[in-house]
Design a protein around this motif. Sequence first.
Motif, PDB file in Angstrom:
ATOM      1  N   TYR A   1      11.562   9.718  -0.443  1.00 42.20           N
ATOM      2  CA  TYR A   1      10.323   9.079  -1.246  1.00 42.20           C
ATOM      3  C   TYR A   1       9.258   8.596  -0.494  1.00 42.20           C
ATOM      4  O   TYR A   1       9.288   8.576   0.445  1.00 42.20           O
ATOM      5  CB  TYR A   1      10.530   7.779  -2.469  1.00 42.20           C
ATOM      6  N   LEU A   2       7.469   8.940  -1.230  1.00 43.65           N
ATOM      7  CA  LEU A   2       6.746   8.472  -0.557  1.00 43.65           C
ATOM      8  C   LEU A   2       6.041   7.834  -1.385  1.00 43.65           C
ATOM      9  O   LEU A   2       5.440   8.109  -2.667  1.00 43.65           O
ATOM     10  CB  LEU A   2       5.838   9.116  -0.136  1.00 43.65           C
ATOM     11  N   ILE A   3       5.587   6.647  -0.163  1.00 39.09           N
ATOM     12  CA  ILE A   3       4.512   5.325  -1.241  1.00 39.09           C
ATOM     13  C   ILE A   3       3.258   4.991  -1.028  1.00 39.09           C
ATOM     14  O   ILE A   3       3.044   5.677   0.683  1.00 39.09           O
ATOM     15  CB  ILE A   3       5.508   4.246  -0.916  1.00 39.09           C
ATOM     16  N   VAL A   4       2.581   5.638  -1.432  1.00 38.49           N
ATOM     17  CA  VAL A   4       0.759   6.256  -1.427  1.00 38.49           C
ATOM     18  C   VAL A   4      -0.105   5.320  -1.839  1.00 38.49           C
ATOM     19  O   VAL A   4       0.153   4.824  -2.689  1.00 38.49           O
ATOM     20  CB  VAL A   4       0.585   7.492  -1.644  1.00 38.49           C
ATOM     21  N   PRO A   5      -0.707   4.165  -1.097  1.00 38.93           N
ATOM     22  CA  PRO A   5      -1.384   3.407  -1.065  1.00 38.93           C
ATOM     23  C   PRO A   5      -2.119   3.007  -1.576  1.00 38.93           C
ATOM     24  O   PRO A   5      -2.847   4.104  -1.678  1.00 38.93           O
ATOM     25  CB  PRO A   5      -1.750   2.087   0.262  1.00 38.93           C
ATOM     26  N   LEU A   6      -3.246   2.551  -2.824  1.00 34.67           N
ATOM     27  CA  LEU A   6      -4.053   2.815  -3.688  1.00 34.67           C
ATOM     28  C   LEU A   6      -5.256   2.428  -2.404  1.00 34.67           C
ATOM     29  O   LEU A   6      -5.395   1.233  -1.923  1.00 34.67           O
ATOM     30  CB  LEU A   6      -3.940   2.551  -5.023  1.00 34.67           C
ATOM     31  N   ALA A   7      -6.495   3.059  -2.915  1.00 32.91           N
ATOM     32  CA  ALA A   7      -7.587   2.589  -1.939  1.00 32.91           C
ATOM     33  C   ALA A   7      -8.017   0.969  -2.748  1.00 32.91           C
ATOM     34  O   ALA A   7      -8.384   0.172  -2.437  1.00 32.91           O
ATOM     35  CB  ALA A   7      -8.500   3.146  -2.607  1.00 32.91           C
ATOM     36  N   ARG A   8      -8.201   1.229  -4.135  1.00 30.34           N
ATOM     37  CA  ARG A   8      -8.419  -0.263  -4.939  1.00 30.34           C
ATOM     38  C   ARG A   8      -7.241  -1.223  -5.382  1.00 30.34           C
ATOM     39  O   ARG A   8      -7.431  -0.280  -6.636  1.00 30.34           O
ATOM     40  CB  ARG A   8      -9.883  -0.044  -5.729  1.00 30.34           C
TER      41      ARG A   8
END
Length: 297
Positions: free
Chosen positions: A257-264
């Motif tokens: 799985y890939l966790i992608v942080p959100l800009a906001r």
Amino acid sequence: MPESAGDECKNLQDQLELGQFIPFIYHHNMLADPVRMGAFRSAIQSAVPQGSRVLDLGGGTGVLSFFAAQQAERVWCVERNPELVEAARHLLAMNPGAERIEVIHADAFDYLPPEPVDVVICEMLHVGMLREKQVPVLVSFKRRYLEKFGAPLPRFIPEAFIQALQPVCQSFDFDGYHAPIPSLQDPSVKHVRTSELGEPVVFQTSCYDAHLPLLCAWKGELTLDSDGQLNALRFITKNLLAVIVEEQRSIDWFSQYLIVPLARPLHLAAGDRITVDFSYRMGDPISALKPCVKRIG
Ligand SMILES: C[S@@+](CC[C@H](N)C(=O)[O-])C[C@H]1O[C@@H](n2cnc3c(N)ncnc32)[C@H](O)[C@@H]1O
């Protein structure tokens, strides 16, 4: 516009080490992963007919060619990294079936076997179909194969993939150091840093023997099931290695799985709805996946 020498050097470095080429030392991890190995071994056993001809694109250490050669009469194992070509030749020679496998030092974007094949194995897989060139390689392969040999296309392992995303609250705290950066997760274990805020939503389904998109673009809506801070999206890629129609089942393998942080980050409650919008080319670096998330209403 021509790229600068600095850009060219960075691209080469990325291709060699972080992009489509996996450093040799990581091949041990792939060989020692029982979930990956078991799934590929079963899929190859089920999909490779006795006496058949098989092409293995991105052969690495040669392990999938080895599985195939237990049933196939002839296997072409294509690898571009010279270190892996040498390793595959050396390792295959220690294992049964080596006399049926030819290891070829070539680029899978150019190579075609000398005669038609029954099965193509291609494991250049990465979550999101990012980083590795699985999809562009197979788009190119299908076009060139049909030009040279005509229909039908061989059977593909994997046969299809399904991609989904899931809203999550991720802890990005590392001993007091806040670092919202992307990460990979083993799909077979529970992750204490991750709280799921909703169910996964499918955004793409593709079969390798049908039209393969070179772009992954989606704009859709999600509804949250729980209250929480939505600060990341989890991307999930399920690879259907072999579909066994007569038993109505498939042999599946999940990429990490890939966790992608959100800009906001957004503070949301159960029932709140969001839109998610992203677009990237298959094989792009992970940094190309920049989802834009907005609250509805
Ligand atoms: C994820 S590894 C899998 C290796 C092996 N098939 C296995 O399952 O253990 C992908 C392999 O594809 C090779 N590769 C990447 N791009 C390639 C290309 N354009 N042509 C040939 N091989 C390539 C890499 O060097 C790497 O060995």
